[in-house]
Design an enzyme around this catalytic site. Structure first.
Site, PDB file in Angstrom:
ATOM      1  N   GLY A 164       0.814  -1.218   0.000  1.00 40.19           N
ATOM      2  CA  GLY A 164       0.000   0.000   0.000  1.00 40.19           C
ATOM      3  C   GLY A 164       0.844   1.263   0.000  1.00 40.19           C
ATOM      4  O   GLY A 164       0.383   2.331   0.391  1.00 40.19           O
ATOM      5  N   GLY A 165       2.083   1.148  -0.474  1.00 39.16           N
ATOM      6  CA  GLY A 165       2.927   2.330  -0.595  1.00 39.16           C
ATOM      7  C   GLY A 165       3.470   2.845   0.736  1.00 39.16           C
ATOM      8  O   GLY A 165       4.086   3.910   0.785  1.00 39.16           O
ATOM      9  N   TYR A 202      15.964   5.090  -7.183  1.00 47.41           N
ATOM     10  CA  TYR A 202      14.663   5.709  -7.410  1.00 47.41           C
ATOM     11  C   TYR A 202      14.588   6.137  -8.863  1.00 47.41           C
ATOM     12  O   TYR A 202      15.385   6.954  -9.321  1.00 47.41           O
ATOM     13  CB  TYR A 202      14.499   6.916  -6.474  1.00 47.41           C
ATOM     14  CG  TYR A 202      13.184   7.634  -6.629  1.00 47.41           C
ATOM     15  CD1 TYR A 202      12.002   7.070  -6.177  1.00 47.41           C
ATOM     16  CD2 TYR A 202      13.135   8.895  -7.220  1.00 47.41           C
ATOM     17  CE1 TYR A 202      10.798   7.731  -6.316  1.00 47.41           C
ATOM     18  CE2 TYR A 202      11.931   9.572  -7.361  1.00 47.41           C
ATOM     19  CZ  TYR A 202      10.768   8.979  -6.908  1.00 47.41           C
ATOM     20  OH  TYR A 202       9.578   9.634  -7.042  1.00 47.41           O
ATOM     21  N   HIS A 208       4.376   2.166 -14.325  1.00 43.85           N
ATOM     22  CA  HIS A 208       4.118   0.921 -13.592  1.00 43.85           C
ATOM     23  C   HIS A 208       3.380  -0.001 -14.556  1.00 43.85           C
ATOM     24  O   HIS A 208       2.256   0.268 -14.940  1.00 43.85           O
ATOM     25  CB  HIS A 208       3.268   1.217 -12.354  1.00 43.85           C
ATOM     26  CG  HIS A 208       2.801  -0.015 -11.627  1.00 43.85           C
ATOM     27  ND1 HIS A 208       3.149  -0.295 -10.318  1.00 43.85           N
ATOM     28  CD2 HIS A 208       2.027  -1.052 -12.025  1.00 43.85           C
ATOM     29  CE1 HIS A 208       2.604  -1.447  -9.964  1.00 43.85           C
ATOM     30  NE2 HIS A 208       1.908  -1.917 -10.977  1.00 43.85           N
ATOM     31  N   GLU A 275       4.825  -7.175 -10.995  1.00 42.84           N
ATOM     32  CA  GLU A 275       4.842  -5.722 -11.169  1.00 42.84           C
ATOM     33  C   GLU A 275       6.242  -5.254 -11.545  1.00 42.84           C
ATOM     34  O   GLU A 275       7.227  -5.653 -10.913  1.00 42.84           O
ATOM     35  CB  GLU A 275       4.398  -5.024  -9.882  1.00 42.84           C
ATOM     36  CG  GLU A 275       2.967  -5.355  -9.507  1.00 42.84           C
ATOM     37  CD  GLU A 275       2.391  -4.463  -8.414  1.00 42.84           C
ATOM     38  OE1 GLU A 275       1.155  -4.333  -8.359  1.00 42.84           O
ATOM     39  OE2 GLU A 275       3.161  -3.891  -7.613  1.00 42.84           O
ATOM     40  N   ARG A 291      -2.255 -13.014  -5.960  1.00 38.42           N
ATOM     41  CA  ARG A 291      -3.713 -12.999  -5.806  1.00 38.42           C
ATOM     42  C   ARG A 291      -4.339 -12.326  -7.018  1.00 38.42           C
ATOM     43  O   ARG A 291      -3.635 -11.802  -7.875  1.00 38.42           O
ATOM     44  CB  ARG A 291      -4.083 -12.193  -4.559  1.00 38.42           C
ATOM     45  CG  ARG A 291      -3.476 -10.803  -4.628  1.00 38.42           C
ATOM     46  CD  ARG A 291      -3.996  -9.865  -3.582  1.00 38.42           C
ATOM     47  NE  ARG A 291      -3.195  -8.653  -3.491  1.00 38.42           N
ATOM     48  CZ  ARG A 291      -3.307  -7.598  -4.271  1.00 38.42           C
ATOM     49  NH1 ARG A 291      -4.220  -7.564  -5.218  1.00 38.42           N
ATOM     50  NH2 ARG A 291      -2.526  -6.543  -4.111  1.00 38.42           N
ATOM     51  N   ARG A 337     -11.317   3.558 -10.938  1.00 36.38           N
ATOM     52  CA  ARG A 337     -11.766   3.162  -9.601  1.00 36.38           C
ATOM     53  C   ARG A 337     -12.670   4.274  -9.067  1.00 36.38           C
ATOM     54  O   ARG A 337     -12.303   5.453  -9.109  1.00 36.38           O
ATOM     55  CB  ARG A 337     -10.580   2.990  -8.659  1.00 36.38           C
ATOM     56  CG  ARG A 337      -9.650   1.890  -9.095  1.00 36.38           C
ATOM     57  CD  ARG A 337      -8.627   1.611  -8.009  1.00 36.38           C
ATOM     58  NE  ARG A 337      -7.641   0.641  -8.482  1.00 36.38           N
ATOM     59  CZ  ARG A 337      -6.862  -0.079  -7.696  1.00 36.38           C
ATOM     60  NH1 ARG A 337      -6.941   0.067  -6.373  1.00 36.38           N
ATOM     61  NH2 ARG A 337      -6.000  -0.935  -8.189  1.00 36.38           N
TER      62      ARG A 337
HETATM   63  P1  ADP Z   1       3.675  -1.476  -2.371  1.00 41.05           P
HETATM   64  O1  ADP Z   1       3.739  -2.946  -2.142  1.00 41.05           O
HETATM   65  O2  ADP Z   1       3.728  -0.676  -1.099  1.00 41.05           O
HETATM   66  O3  ADP Z   1       2.564  -1.077  -3.280  1.00 41.05           O
HETATM   67  P2  ADP Z   1       5.621  -1.353  -4.567  1.00 41.05           P
HETATM   68  O4  ADP Z   1       7.011  -1.889  -4.476  1.00 41.05           O
HETATM   69  O5  ADP Z   1       4.639  -2.134  -5.369  1.00 41.05           O
HETATM   70  O6  ADP Z   1       5.069  -1.104  -3.080  1.00 41.05           O
HETATM   71  O7  ADP Z   1       5.659   0.114  -5.126  1.00 41.05           O
HETATM   72  C1  ADP Z   1       4.497   0.895  -5.223  1.00 41.05           C
HETATM   73  C2  ADP Z   1       4.720   2.055  -6.154  1.00 41.05           C
HETATM   74  O8  ADP Z   1       5.810   2.866  -5.686  1.00 41.05           O
HETATM   75  C3  ADP Z   1       5.124   1.658  -7.557  1.00 41.05           C
HETATM   76  O9  ADP Z   1       4.001   1.367  -8.367  1.00 41.05           O
HETATM   77  C4  ADP Z   1       5.836   2.914  -8.006  1.00 41.05           C
HETATM   78  O10 ADP Z   1       4.879   3.909  -8.321  1.00 41.05           O
HETATM   79  C5  ADP Z   1       6.576   3.367  -6.761  1.00 41.05           C
HETATM   80  N1  ADP Z   1       7.943   2.791  -6.705  1.00 41.05           N
HETATM   81  C6  ADP Z   1       8.328   1.620  -6.160  1.00 41.05           C
HETATM   82  N2  ADP Z   1       9.653   1.394  -6.323  1.00 41.05           N
HETATM   83  C7  ADP Z   1      10.147   2.462  -6.996  1.00 41.05           C
HETATM   84  C8  ADP Z   1      11.464   2.857  -7.483  1.00 41.05           C
HETATM   85  N3  ADP Z   1      12.526   2.087  -7.287  1.00 41.05           N
HETATM   86  N4  ADP Z   1      11.556   4.039  -8.147  1.00 41.05           N
HETATM   87  C9  ADP Z   1      10.477   4.832  -8.334  1.00 41.05           C
HETATM   88  N5  ADP Z   1       9.237   4.538  -7.895  1.00 41.05           N
HETATM   89  C10 ADP Z   1       9.051   3.369  -7.233  1.00 41.05           C
END
Ligand code: ADP
Length: 447
Positions: A164-165, A202, A208, A275, A291, A337
């Site tokens: 969830g970010g 980053y 995504h 992802e 899932r 959504r």
């Molecule tokens: P969560 O499981 O909390 O959703 P994720 O690893 O799937 O975490 O990352 C969620 C979002 O965060 C990604 O869709 C992207 O938008 C951003 N993100 C994640 N890793 C990176 C990265 N290395 N660089 C830039 N953005 C990132």
């Protein structure tokens, strides 16, 4: 095939699963909290069992109550939907220990992918490309400093238990590292009870892009192409498309082949999503969801497949019965959504829906469990529905979504419909010219 399935979820996804079961001639058991007594999934199921008070931890996360409900109703399988217990390996294990089928992957695979570091090292060993970063968990800030200097700023500190970010912090330079390190760890501890973190480069302008995979218990693994989920705010998806405006068929085939080969080697079963961040023609794996995803309908529309039906068939031991070359992609699909939230502040807006009129017409699908008079409870996620359109081209899908957004009526609670309308009419969006950072900038723009 099963004759009765218990659906361990609520809202639109409980209804989505119920619909697949109904079409397959399978009886359904709904479970619900006291806050959801008059919910649509309860009304439409063949049987319903109350499993506790409103708080999710006492109801939808109450494993003992859910298993009792399955036992007393004679259900043979449990579908967890998304959220709640869907990625809880202990739950999957307990379900199977009780002689029931878990409609999802093995507990072992859920566990492997639930820890982001293990997920990354597993995928790397299987030949899937990663975002550059630390090889594993970082024990000290000094270690983080060394890795950051090596991969180059900006970097992201991420929680291994993340979701969830949350537990994610950017450092643009070494000056910001100590703070990002401590904030990410504190947030991770508060959210997940685990402050382990790792580090990634980053990426400044990625998309995504995720791949939908299905594997059966006979060693067959296929993919159903990609979804572009770059439109996010606070790392939460808001609008998704299939296919991605950025990807060529050749690129899709290539990443699809890499992903299916990896999951076949792993012996993965049921639905899963890989992802990736995609930038400059490069895919970098970030995580796998073991899932069904919220945004699965866009894939269903372009591939003409019922993913829930496939999940149930796989759990019952059936073979997929088709191979990659049988899967084709037709047209373009978009999902908006519909959250009961203020469209500017994103503050949840629970309350009673005084009027609900769903849009309709050719190529329009509304997955929702709301109705006129429905009370959106304050206890759960604010997503109250998903509006999905399918059309021959992306431009036609945008026009169709705009038309559907003009038709939908949800009164009594605030929704993000006005924001979706603004996004759909934006020239950059219409050109498909966006990254994961686009929506944050867009929502902070004055208009
Ligand atoms: P969560 O499981 O909390 O959703 P994720 O690893 O799937 O975490 O990352 C969620 C979002 O965060 C990604 O869709 C992207 O938008 C951003 N993100 C994640 N890793 C990176 C990265 N290395 N660089 C830039 N953005 C990132």
């Amino acid at each position: 095939m099963f004759s009765k399935i218990l659906i361990a979820n609520r809202g639109e996804i409980a209804l989505r699963i119920l619909r697949a079961c109904r079409e397959m001639g399978i009886r359904t058991v709904a479970v619900h909290s006291t806050a959801d007594e008059s919910a649509m999934h309860v009304r439409l199921a063949d049987e319903a069992v109350c499993i506790g008070p409103p708080s999710a931890k006492d109801s939808y996360l109450n494993v003992a109550a859910i298993l009792s409900a399955a036992t007393i109703t004679g259900a043979e399988a449990i579908h967890p939907g998304y959220g709640f217990l869907s990625e809880n390996a202990d739950f999957a294990e307990t379900v199977e220990a009780h002689g029931l089928a878990f409609i999802g992957p093995t507990a072992e695979h859920i566990r492997t992918m639930g820890d982001k570091i293990t997920a990354k090292t597993t995928m790397q060993a299987l030949g899937v490309p990663l975002v550059p970063g630390s090889a594993g968990e970082l024990a000290t800030l000094d270690e983080a400093r060394d890795v950051a200097a090596h991969v180059g700023y900006p970097i992201l500190i991420k929680a291994t238990a993340g979701g969830g970010g949350r537990g994610m912090k950017v450092a643009h330079s070494e000056d910001e590292l100590a703070e990002a390190w401590s904030v990410a760890r504190t947030e991770a501890l508060a959210a997940f009870g685990n402050d382990a973190v790792y580090l990634e480069k980053y990426l400044d302008r990625p998309r995504h892009i995720e791949l939908q995979i299905l594997g059966d218990t006979h060693g067959n693994v296929v993919h159903f192409g990609e979804r572009d989920c770059s439109l996010q705010r606070r790392h939460q998806k808001l609008l998704e498309e299939a296919g991605s405006p950025a990807l060529s068929t050749k690129e899709r085939d290539a990443i699809g082949a890499t992903a299916t080969a990896a999951l076949a080697k792993l012996g993965y079963r049921n639905a899963g999503t890989l992802e990736f961040l995609y930038q400059d023609g490069q895919f970098s794996f970030i995580e796998m969801n073991t899932r069904l995803q919220v945004e699965h309908p866009v894939t269903e529309m372009v591939c003409d497949v019922d993913l829930v039906r496939e999940q149930i068939r796989i759990a019952a031991g059936e073979e997929l019965g088709y191979s990659q070359s049988d899967i084709s992609f037709s047209g373009h699909a978009i999902e908006c959504r519909i959250n009961a939230e203020d469209p500017d502040t994103f503050i949840p807006s629970p309350g009673t829906i005084t009027v609900f009129h769903p849009p309709g017409g050719l190529g329009v699908r509304m997955d929702s469990a709301i109705y006129t008079g429905y009370r959106v409870p304050p206890f759960y996620d604010s997503m109250i529905g998903k509006l999905i359109v399918h059309a021959p081209t992306r431009a036609a899908a945008i026009a169709r979504m705009q038309r559907a957004l003009d038709e939908i009526v949800v009164e009594g609670v605030k929704t993000v419909v006005p924001l979706h309308k603004r996004i759909l009419s934006d020239p950059e969006f219409q050109r498909g010219d966006y990254t994961i950072h686009w929506l944050e900038r867009f929502t902070s723009r004055k208009y």
